[in-house]
Scaffold this motif. Structure first.
Motif, PDB file in Angstrom:
ATOM      1  N   ALA A 211      10.090   6.210   2.639  1.00 37.90           N
ATOM      2  CA  ALA A 211      11.148   6.866   1.869  1.00 37.90           C
ATOM      3  C   ALA A 211      11.018   8.380   2.019  1.00 37.90           C
ATOM      4  O   ALA A 211       9.920   8.922   2.108  1.00 37.90           O
TER       5      ALA A 211
ATOM      6  N   ILE B  55       9.979   9.732  -3.117  1.00 37.83           N
ATOM      7  CA  ILE B  55       9.734   8.948  -4.323  1.00 37.83           C
ATOM      8  C   ILE B  55       9.476   9.968  -5.405  1.00 37.83           C
ATOM      9  O   ILE B  55       8.526  10.754  -5.322  1.00 37.83           O
TER      10      ILE B  55
ATOM     11  N   ARG C 122       5.813  11.202  -3.650  1.00 37.05           N
ATOM     12  CA  ARG C 122       5.621  10.941  -2.225  1.00 37.05           C
ATOM     13  C   ARG C 122       6.864  11.449  -1.492  1.00 37.05           C
ATOM     14  O   ARG C 122       7.965  11.412  -2.033  1.00 37.05           O
TER      15      ARG C 122
ATOM     16  N   LYS D  33       4.488  -0.284  -2.595  1.00 33.10           N
ATOM     17  CA  LYS D  33       4.994  -0.298  -1.222  1.00 33.10           C
ATOM     18  C   LYS D  33       5.834   0.942  -0.986  1.00 33.10           C
ATOM     19  O   LYS D  33       6.637   1.334  -1.832  1.00 33.10           O
ATOM     20  N   ASP D  34       5.646   1.550   0.183  1.00 38.40           N
ATOM     21  CA  ASP D  34       6.497   2.659   0.624  1.00 38.40           C
ATOM     22  C   ASP D  34       6.394   2.738   2.128  1.00 38.40           C
ATOM     23  O   ASP D  34       5.369   3.150   2.669  1.00 38.40           O
TER      24      ASP D  34
ATOM     25  N   ALA E 258      10.671   0.225  -0.473  1.00 40.69           N
ATOM     26  CA  ALA E 258       9.744   0.811  -1.441  1.00 40.69           C
ATOM     27  C   ALA E 258       9.864   0.000  -2.723  1.00 40.69           C
ATOM     28  O   ALA E 258      10.971  -0.340  -3.152  1.00 40.69           O
TER      29      ALA E 258
ATOM     30  N   LEU F 203      -0.634   4.933  -3.092  1.00 43.58           N
ATOM     31  CA  LEU F 203       0.006   3.745  -3.643  1.00 43.58           C
ATOM     32  C   LEU F 203      -1.007   2.911  -4.423  1.00 43.58           C
ATOM     33  O   LEU F 203      -2.215   3.120  -4.333  1.00 43.58           O
TER      34      LEU F 203
ATOM     35  N   GLU G 254      12.731  -2.920  -6.423  1.00 40.79           N
ATOM     36  CA  GLU G 254      12.516  -2.694  -4.996  1.00 40.79           C
ATOM     37  C   GLU G 254      13.799  -2.157  -4.383  1.00 40.79           C
ATOM     38  O   GLU G 254      14.891  -2.659  -4.664  1.00 40.79           O
TER      39      GLU G 254
ATOM     40  N   PHE H  47       3.687   2.456  -7.732  1.00 36.66           N
ATOM     41  CA  PHE H  47       4.319   2.074  -6.478  1.00 36.66           C
ATOM     42  C   PHE H  47       3.301   1.336  -5.622  1.00 36.66           C
ATOM     43  O   PHE H  47       2.195   1.820  -5.398  1.00 36.66           O
TER      44      PHE H  47
ATOM     45  N   ASN I 268       0.746  13.708  -0.734  1.00 31.40           N
ATOM     46  CA  ASN I 268       1.341  12.474  -1.223  1.00 31.40           C
ATOM     47  C   ASN I 268       0.347  11.721  -2.101  1.00 31.40           C
ATOM     48  O   ASN I 268      -0.837  11.608  -1.762  1.00 31.40           O
TER      49      ASN I 268
ATOM     50  N   VAL J  86      14.057   6.344  -5.580  1.00 30.49           N
ATOM     51  CA  VAL J  86      13.768   6.285  -4.152  1.00 30.49           C
ATOM     52  C   VAL J  86      14.971   6.891  -3.450  1.00 30.49           C
ATOM     53  O   VAL J  86      16.112   6.492  -3.701  1.00 30.49           O
TER      54      VAL J  86
END
Length: 291
Positions: free
Chosen positions: A144, A147, A174, A140-141, A281, A229, A109, A138, A226, A270
């Motif tokens: 950013a 990615i 992403r 969580k984002d 992220a 997730l 993370e 992934f 993108n 990231v």
């Protein structure tokens, strides 16, 4: 490492960083970690000479890369590299507040606070391999800038005046706010593992790199949108190498320690630059290359 126009003032800081001599001994390195490091599962500041595995990885030119952390570790200092478990990691920032927490199984993370700075970090390998298949997920984002599969390639035998001697590459998954087509040369469209990408080439003139301040190319592969997730995905790196080659954009050597500052690493990164607010992220990385 991409810098937005808003943080060009930080170039001088990065220039200084990349001129550092990485032949410092392990004792100095450990003292640095003791001063700046902190952790959740294992404290980077508690490293001793006995903790450093200098035989598992033959990277004598870069003592920082021989570190091996056997437990989950959080990095908050300006720069850290090494191995957590079997994966290499890089963690770099030119200011501000960002941290990398990485586990031995490839879970990681990145958290950041808003501010005028650039951060890039994540787990992967200390060398690139055109036949590697990179597995990742992934979950969580929160904003950013990139990615991305991120890495470098370098050929010390090519003239330094030729930007193709050094290449920084991005395979975006992403992103926010940046469009490489705005100042890049379009290559082609192609599909890899069910995702359609467009390729671009940009140039960086006398900017920080793994080989001091240099002029070099950036190669980009960007999906149409993108990627979502929460799904296990694979990046078939050879498809991107071929797509770049189809446009005459050849990657130099991706497995060497010839550059002045870093080996030619490849990580799932990231990156945030000039973040407007706090964010995070998180995901996992693994080698999905068929055996």
């Amino acid at each position: 490492m991409f810098e937005s126009p808003e943080i060009q003032e930080h170039e001088s800081k990065k220039e200084v960083y990349h001129l550092k001599n990485y032949t410092i001994n392990a004792t100095i390195l450990l003292a640095t970690l003791a001063m700046f490091g902190c952790s959740q599962g294992h404290n980077a500041s508690e490293k001793t000479d006995a903790d450093i595995n200098t035989t598992a990885y033959s990277i004598e030119k870069f003592p920082a890369y021989t570190q091996k952390y056997p437990e989950t570790t959080m990095f908050t200092q300006s720069h850290a590299t090494g191995h957590v478990g079997d994966l290499f990691f890089t963690h770099w920032k030119d200011g501000g507040s960002a941290s990398l927490n990485i586990e031995t199984d490839g879970d990681f993370e990145v958290t950041w606070q808003g501010g005028a700075y650039n951060y890039v970090g994540g787990p992967g390998w200390h060398f690139g391999d055109k036949d590697r298949v990179i597995g990742y997920r992934f979950d969580k984002d929160s904003g950013a800038n990139f990615i991305t599969l991120y890495g470098w390639a370098y050929d010390k035998t090519m003239p330094k005046s030729d930007p193709a001697h050094l290449v920084e590459y991005y395979i975006l998954q992403r992103w926010t706010a940046y469009e490489p087509s705005q100042n890049g040369v379009f290559g082609k469209k192609f599909t890899s593992n069910g995702v359609e990408y467009s390729t671009y080439r940009t140039i960086r003139e006398q900017k920080p790199s793994i080989n001091n301040t240099s002029t070099f190319y950036q190669y980009w592969s960007k999906p149409n949108q993108n990627l979502t997730l929460g799904q296990d995905r694979e990046i078939i790196f050879s498809d991107h190498v071929k797509a770049w080659e189809d446009s005459g954009w050849i990657l130099p050597n991706m497995d060497n320690f010839d550059a002045s500052d870093d080996p030619t690493y490849q990580v799932m990164a990231v990156e945030v630059f000039n973040p407007a607010s706090d964010g995070a992220a998180s995901g996992r990385v693994w080698d999905a290359t068929p055996k």
